[in-house]
Write a protein that holds these residues in place. Sequence first.
Motif, PDB file in Angstrom:
ATOM      1  N   LEU A  25     -13.069   0.873   0.637  1.00  0.00           N
ATOM      2  CA  LEU A  25     -12.136  -0.240   0.556  1.00  0.00           C
ATOM      3  C   LEU A  25     -10.717   0.300   0.678  1.00  0.00           C
ATOM      4  O   LEU A  25     -10.375   1.324   0.075  1.00  0.00           O
ATOM      5  N   ASN A  26      -9.923  -0.389   1.457  1.00  0.00           N
ATOM      6  CA  ASN A  26      -8.501  -0.072   1.556  1.00  0.00           C
ATOM      7  C   ASN A  26      -7.727  -1.363   1.284  1.00  0.00           C
ATOM      8  O   ASN A  26      -8.002  -2.399   1.891  1.00  0.00           O
ATOM      9  N   ILE A  27      -6.797  -1.297   0.348  1.00  0.00           N
ATOM     10  CA  ILE A  27      -5.945  -2.439   0.041  1.00  0.00           C
ATOM     11  C   ILE A  27      -4.536  -2.090   0.492  1.00  0.00           C
ATOM     12  O   ILE A  27      -3.931  -1.140  -0.012  1.00  0.00           O
ATOM     13  N   THR A  28      -4.006  -2.818   1.466  1.00  0.00           N
ATOM     14  CA  THR A  28      -2.618  -2.615   1.875  1.00  0.00           C
ATOM     15  C   THR A  28      -1.801  -3.792   1.380  1.00  0.00           C
ATOM     16  O   THR A  28      -2.189  -4.952   1.523  1.00  0.00           O
ATOM     17  N   VAL A  29      -0.667  -3.461   0.803  1.00  0.00           N
ATOM     18  CA  VAL A  29       0.238  -4.466   0.231  1.00  0.00           C
ATOM     19  C   VAL A  29       1.543  -4.410   0.999  1.00  0.00           C
ATOM     20  O   VAL A  29       2.081  -3.330   1.269  1.00  0.00           O
ATOM     21  N   ARG A  30       2.068  -5.591   1.356  1.00  0.00           N
ATOM     22  CA  ARG A  30       3.243  -5.672   2.217  1.00  0.00           C
ATOM     23  C   ARG A  30       4.173  -6.786   1.763  1.00  0.00           C
ATOM     24  O   ARG A  30       3.759  -7.683   1.046  1.00  0.00           O
ATOM     25  N   GLN A  31       5.384  -6.707   2.239  1.00  0.00           N
ATOM     26  CA  GLN A  31       6.363  -7.791   2.044  1.00  0.00           C
ATOM     27  C   GLN A  31       6.507  -8.491   3.396  1.00  0.00           C
ATOM     28  O   GLN A  31       6.877  -7.859   4.389  1.00  0.00           O
ATOM     29  N   SER A  32       6.238  -9.788   3.422  1.00  0.00           N
ATOM     30  CA  SER A  32       6.185 -10.490   4.701  1.00  0.00           C
ATOM     31  C   SER A  32       7.549 -10.803   5.285  1.00  0.00           C
ATOM     32  O   SER A  32       7.727 -10.796   6.510  1.00  0.00           O
ATOM     33  N   GLY A  33       8.532 -11.135   4.425  1.00  0.00           N
ATOM     34  CA  GLY A  33       9.802 -11.623   4.933  1.00  0.00           C
ATOM     35  C   GLY A  33       9.710 -13.029   5.494  1.00  0.00           C
ATOM     36  O   GLY A  33      10.632 -13.500   6.171  1.00  0.00           O
ATOM     37  N   LEU A  34       8.622 -13.737   5.202  1.00  0.00           N
ATOM     38  CA  LEU A  34       8.393 -15.074   5.756  1.00  0.00           C
ATOM     39  C   LEU A  34       8.952 -16.178   4.890  1.00  0.00           C
ATOM     40  O   LEU A  34       8.894 -17.340   5.251  1.00  0.00           O
ATOM     41  N   GLY A  35       9.475 -15.833   3.726  1.00  0.00           N
ATOM     42  CA  GLY A  35      10.087 -16.856   2.875  1.00  0.00           C
ATOM     43  C   GLY A  35       9.080 -17.493   1.946  1.00  0.00           C
ATOM     44  O   GLY A  35       7.904 -17.173   1.947  1.00  0.00           O
ATOM     45  N   PRO A  77       8.547  -1.106   2.611  1.00  0.00           N
ATOM     46  CA  PRO A  77       7.409  -0.182   2.727  1.00  0.00           C
ATOM     47  C   PRO A  77       6.053  -0.883   2.671  1.00  0.00           C
ATOM     48  O   PRO A  77       5.914  -1.979   2.121  1.00  0.00           O
ATOM     49  N   VAL A  78       5.069  -0.218   3.238  1.00  0.00           N
ATOM     50  CA  VAL A  78       3.665  -0.604   3.126  1.00  0.00           C
ATOM     51  C   VAL A  78       3.032   0.283   2.060  1.00  0.00           C
ATOM     52  O   VAL A  78       3.227   1.507   2.057  1.00  0.00           O
ATOM     53  N   VAL A  79       2.286  -0.330   1.151  1.00  0.00           N
ATOM     54  CA  VAL A  79       1.600   0.391   0.078  1.00  0.00           C
ATOM     55  C   VAL A  79       0.100   0.321   0.334  1.00  0.00           C
ATOM     56  O   VAL A  79      -0.443  -0.754   0.586  1.00  0.00           O
ATOM     57  N   SER A  80      -0.570   1.465   0.278  1.00  0.00           N
ATOM     58  CA  SER A  80      -1.996   1.533   0.612  1.00  0.00           C
ATOM     59  C   SER A  80      -2.773   2.219  -0.508  1.00  0.00           C
ATOM     60  O   SER A  80      -2.467   3.361  -0.881  1.00  0.00           O
ATOM     61  N   PHE A  81      -3.784   1.516  -1.035  1.00  0.00           N
ATOM     62  CA  PHE A  81      -4.670   2.056  -2.066  1.00  0.00           C
ATOM     63  C   PHE A  81      -6.044   2.314  -1.458  1.00  0.00           C
ATOM     64  O   PHE A  81      -6.581   1.452  -0.756  1.00  0.00           O
ATOM     65  N   SER A  82      -6.645   3.459  -1.747  1.00  0.00           N
ATOM     66  CA  SER A  82      -7.972   3.808  -1.242  1.00  0.00           C
ATOM     67  C   SER A  82      -8.996   3.763  -2.368  1.00  0.00           C
ATOM     68  O   SER A  82      -8.734   4.241  -3.474  1.00  0.00           O
ATOM     69  N   LEU A  83     -10.171   3.207  -2.057  1.00  0.00           N
ATOM     70  CA  LEU A  83     -11.276   3.107  -3.014  1.00  0.00           C
ATOM     71  C   LEU A  83     -12.576   3.443  -2.312  1.00  0.00           C
ATOM     72  O   LEU A  83     -12.794   3.059  -1.159  1.00  0.00           O
ATOM     73  N   GLY A  84     -13.472   4.148  -3.009  1.00  0.00           N
ATOM     74  CA  GLY A  84     -14.787   4.432  -2.449  1.00  0.00           C
ATOM     75  C   GLY A  84     -14.810   5.688  -1.606  1.00  0.00           C
ATOM     76  O   GLY A  84     -14.211   6.705  -1.966  1.00  0.00           O
ATOM     77  N   ASP A  85     -15.504   5.620  -0.474  1.00  0.00           N
ATOM     78  CA  ASP A  85     -15.650   6.799   0.379  1.00  0.00           C
ATOM     79  C   ASP A  85     -14.295   7.317   0.857  1.00  0.00           C
ATOM     80  O   ASP A  85     -13.366   6.538   1.112  1.00  0.00           O
TER      81      ASP A  85
END
Length: 229
Positions: free
Chosen positions: A219-229, A153-161
């Motif tokens: 501000l938007n912070i998206t957190v992901r798992q790359s799978g790139l090792g 999954p992609v996780v998205s945090f919103s900050l500000g406007d």
Amino acid sequence: MIQGELFGEPSEPSAPRERSEPASGAVLLPDWLDADAQLRLVAACRDWARGPAGLHAVRMPTGGVMSVRMVSLGWHWYPYGYRRTAADGAPVKPFPPLLGDLARRAVADAYGEGVAGIAGAASYEPDIAIVNHYAHGTKMGLHQDRDERADAPVVSFSLGDSCVFRLGNTETRTRPWTDLELRSGDLLVFGGPARFAYHGVVRTLAGTADPALGLVGRLNITVRQSGLG
């Protein structure tokens, strides 16, 4: 700028908003981040934004420049892939344990007992964060997050406007889609059937941020798992 001199007007008090599932695998948890957590993240974003390997505008292969500015953590995103060096040639900043802990808790809260039914959710180990700063008037076109080698999954945090966030389908940039208002402190997780949905920001709602954040824009912070090792 992230550290600006202008402040938005406070939002009118409103009734508590409820958890929603705008698409299969997509979960919106309003006000998931409390005021203290938002302040800590804004302060961290200011640190991450400083050079080297700091906040920058992204030039697309077509020659256009994105209106949103961003900074990558863990792996540096560029159109369309990842590398270990940032746009200025400096080593990318490390992925912060703070965001890893938050994102794992976010996935657990979003899916609850159904976490095992979402690809990559039960063993979620994020290693990438992309921080986007939306100045007033900026937006982001519909796109898919397809540069990772994992379907976690992609996780998205919103900050500000606040913003109008468009969550589309997995096949095309056209309808059907759902427009969501994301406010400061909101958590959006999309995985499973919604993992590769087209999505974007139609517009930001200037002046809707709490002045206490000291933040101009979104501000938007998206957190992901790359799978790139």
